[in-house]
Design an enzyme around this catalytic site. Structure first.
Site, mmCIF file in Angstrom:
data_model
loop_
_atom_site.group_PDB
_atom_site.id
_atom_site.type_symbol
_atom_site.label_atom_id
_atom_site.label_comp_id
_atom_site.label_asym_id
_atom_site.label_seq_id
_atom_site.Cartn_x
_atom_site.Cartn_y
_atom_site.Cartn_z
ATOM 1 N N TYR A 160 -12.889 -2.637 0.035
ATOM 2 C CA TYR A 160 -12.629 -3.308 -1.239
ATOM 3 C C TYR A 160 -11.615 -4.442 -1.122
ATOM 4 O O TYR A 160 -11.173 -4.978 -2.134
ATOM 5 C CB TYR A 160 -12.248 -2.262 -2.292
ATOM 6 C CG TYR A 160 -13.469 -1.426 -2.618
ATOM 7 C CD1 TYR A 160 -14.333 -1.785 -3.631
ATOM 8 C CD2 TYR A 160 -13.805 -0.344 -1.819
ATOM 9 C CE1 TYR A 160 -15.503 -1.068 -3.875
ATOM 10 C CE2 TYR A 160 -14.969 0.385 -2.050
ATOM 11 C CZ TYR A 160 -15.809 0.013 -3.073
ATOM 12 O OH TYR A 160 -16.975 0.714 -3.298
ATOM 13 N N HIS A 207 3.988 2.978 -4.121
ATOM 14 C CA HIS A 207 2.549 2.881 -3.843
ATOM 15 C C HIS A 207 1.997 4.136 -3.165
ATOM 16 O O HIS A 207 1.529 4.105 -2.032
ATOM 17 C CB HIS A 207 2.258 1.646 -2.999
ATOM 18 C CG HIS A 207 2.452 0.358 -3.749
ATOM 19 N ND1 HIS A 207 1.887 -0.828 -3.336
ATOM 20 C CD2 HIS A 207 3.141 0.078 -4.885
ATOM 21 C CE1 HIS A 207 2.232 -1.789 -4.189
ATOM 22 N NE2 HIS A 207 2.995 -1.245 -5.133
ATOM 23 N N GLU A 220 -7.691 -4.359 -10.618
ATOM 24 C CA GLU A 220 -9.135 -4.291 -10.440
ATOM 25 C C GLU A 220 -9.729 -2.987 -10.963
ATOM 26 O O GLU A 220 -9.078 -1.942 -10.934
ATOM 27 C CB GLU A 220 -9.492 -4.384 -8.949
ATOM 28 C CG GLU A 220 -9.137 -5.679 -8.298
ATOM 29 C CD GLU A 220 -9.539 -5.725 -6.838
ATOM 30 O OE1 GLU A 220 -9.375 -6.791 -6.218
ATOM 31 O OE2 GLU A 220 -10.029 -4.688 -6.302
ATOM 32 N N GLN A 245 8.566 5.427 -7.115
ATOM 33 C CA GLN A 245 7.367 5.917 -7.788
ATOM 34 C C GLN A 245 7.012 7.330 -7.346
ATOM 35 O O GLN A 245 5.959 7.847 -7.717
ATOM 36 C CB GLN A 245 6.196 4.972 -7.511
ATOM 37 C CG GLN A 245 6.411 3.583 -8.092
ATOM 38 C CD GLN A 245 5.365 2.579 -7.638
ATOM 39 O OE1 GLN A 245 4.556 2.832 -6.758
ATOM 40 N NE2 GLN A 245 5.380 1.394 -8.253
ATOM 41 N N TYR A 287 4.628 -11.288 -5.445
ATOM 42 C CA TYR A 287 5.635 -11.354 -6.504
ATOM 43 C C TYR A 287 6.479 -12.626 -6.409
ATOM 44 O O TYR A 287 7.059 -13.065 -7.405
ATOM 45 C CB TYR A 287 6.513 -10.109 -6.471
ATOM 46 C CG TYR A 287 5.762 -8.854 -6.852
ATOM 47 C CD1 TYR A 287 5.212 -8.712 -8.122
ATOM 48 C CD2 TYR A 287 5.581 -7.833 -5.940
ATOM 49 C CE1 TYR A 287 4.507 -7.584 -8.479
ATOM 50 C CE2 TYR A 287 4.877 -6.691 -6.278
ATOM 51 C CZ TYR A 287 4.338 -6.567 -7.553
ATOM 52 O OH TYR A 287 3.631 -5.434 -7.884
#
Length: 366
Positions: free
Chosen positions: A247, A145, A237, A83, A258
């Site tokens: 959070y 991430h 979320e 990513q 997963y």
């Protein structure tokens, strides 16, 4: 060069969470530019032209009408893989005077990398006086991430959403780690005096307990900050951010690992701030905009969320801060939506995540 294409469609509400319906509207999707290689983010310049990042490490200057595009020089080297690559790009609130732009990107090697912010001055098609003003201090050996979203607050401090690095999810709960956080800095990279934490390593932390946030937006009241983040298998979320709040990830979550195993058996705990909305199964949210334009008055004061999995945008209707209805839009684009952007010209813009991605303008047909 290409000729902009037009795709028209009239739509109605697809999904209602309560009896409050989202008002329908007529729109047209206009392709401004195509042939974009996995574009990630849009910023519109005062003259109407666009800066568009491509994850592979390119920054493009695209004419407002799509008739020209140029590679901007002076960009940093980036770690492309997984990513990793170029992420968000935003303009300084005083851009018209100082020409400053801010680029979030993956910096480092596969063995030691993290999200960074480069600040530079845009002159023509070049970035000048470039410097990194932040590099997440906790380096990781994964290429997943990163987070990577940026948002200027009204006081000109800058937020950066960072991911948990995938294999380092427990660090999201460690206040002295910069993984799985929203960080807050001044526009020069220094630390604001009123950040909520002061223990060593936590000075830039604004909120904690995040997984992989890829959406930040400021509401019309200029006070409420919305963030969305990817869950694992379910549990995406939308959160309202308050400095110092936790959070929950990975201590509380609505998602499963997963493998199908529990990440945590808890969806709420004392001291953890819950989401204002969540999705099971996942929609893979990316890109977030608060709509305050004039072209679609029925959408004013609502959130627009890119949904990679469903290849659409979710329109979230809010009432007193609660999500009371949800609708899928723009499915006819037929591609994963990577960014949703509210232009300074009052139009909504979309980026599609593809090797032949597009920059799309949403126009009213009435």
């Amino acid at each position: 060069m290409h000729t902009p294409s037009l795709i028209a469609r009239t739509f109605s509400a697809l999904l209602l969470l309560t009896s409050v319906a989202v008002a329908a509207a007529d729109y047209t999707l206009e392709t401004i530019a195509d042939g974009l290689h996995h574009p990630w983010s849009i910023a519109q310049l005062p003259d109407g032209d666009f800066l568009v990042t491509e994850r592979r490490g390119k920054l493009l200057l695209i004419a407002e009408d799509g008739t020209s595009r140029t590679n901007v020089s002076g960009v940093p080297d980036t770690l492309v893989g997984g990513q990793g690559g170029f992420f968000d790009i935003v303009l300084h609130p005083g851009f018209s005077d100082n020409r400053l732009v801010y680029l979030a990107y993956a910096r480092g090697t596969p063995q030691a990398n993290g999200t960074a912010i480069m600040r530079a001055r845009l002159e023509g098609t070049a970035l000048l006086d470039a410097e990194d003003i932040l590099w997440v201090k906790d380096k990781k050996d994964t290429v997943q991430h990163y987070g990577g979203r940026l948002l200027f607050l009204p006081d000109t401090t800058l937020l950066l959403a960072t991911g948990d690095g995938f294999d380092y999810r427990d660090q999201a709960q460690v206040v002295s780690s910069e993984l799985g956080k929203v960080l807050r800095i001044n526009d020069d990279g220094s630390v604001p005096a009123d950040n909520p934490f002061s223990e060593p390593g936590s000075e830039r932390v604004w909120t904690l307990g995040h997984r992989n946030p890829q959406g930040l937006a400021l509401a019309g009241d200029s006070k409420t900050v919305y963030l969305h983040e990817h869950g694992p298998k379910g549990g995406d979320e939308v959160n309202v951010l308050s400095p110092g709040n936790n959070y929950g990830w990975p201590v509380v979550t609505y998602g499963l690992d997963y493998s199908g195993a529990y990440v945590s058996p808890f969806t709420e705990l004392p001291g953890m701030t819950g989401p204002v909305h969540y999705w099971v199964p996942s929609i893979a949210p990316s890109g977030l905009a608060w709509y305050n334009g004039e072209h679609f008055p029925e959408w004013r004061g609502q959130l627009l969320v890119g949904a990679l999995v469903d290849k659409e945008v979710r329109l979230l209707k809010l009432d007193k801060g609660e999500v009371v209805a949800e609708e899928g839009l723009f499915q006819e684009a037929g591609e994963r939506i990577r960014d949703v952007y509210m232009g300074n010209d009052g139009h909504i813009y979309l980026l599609t995540d593809h090797e032949d991605g597009r920059l799309i303008r949403v126009l009213p047909t009435r």
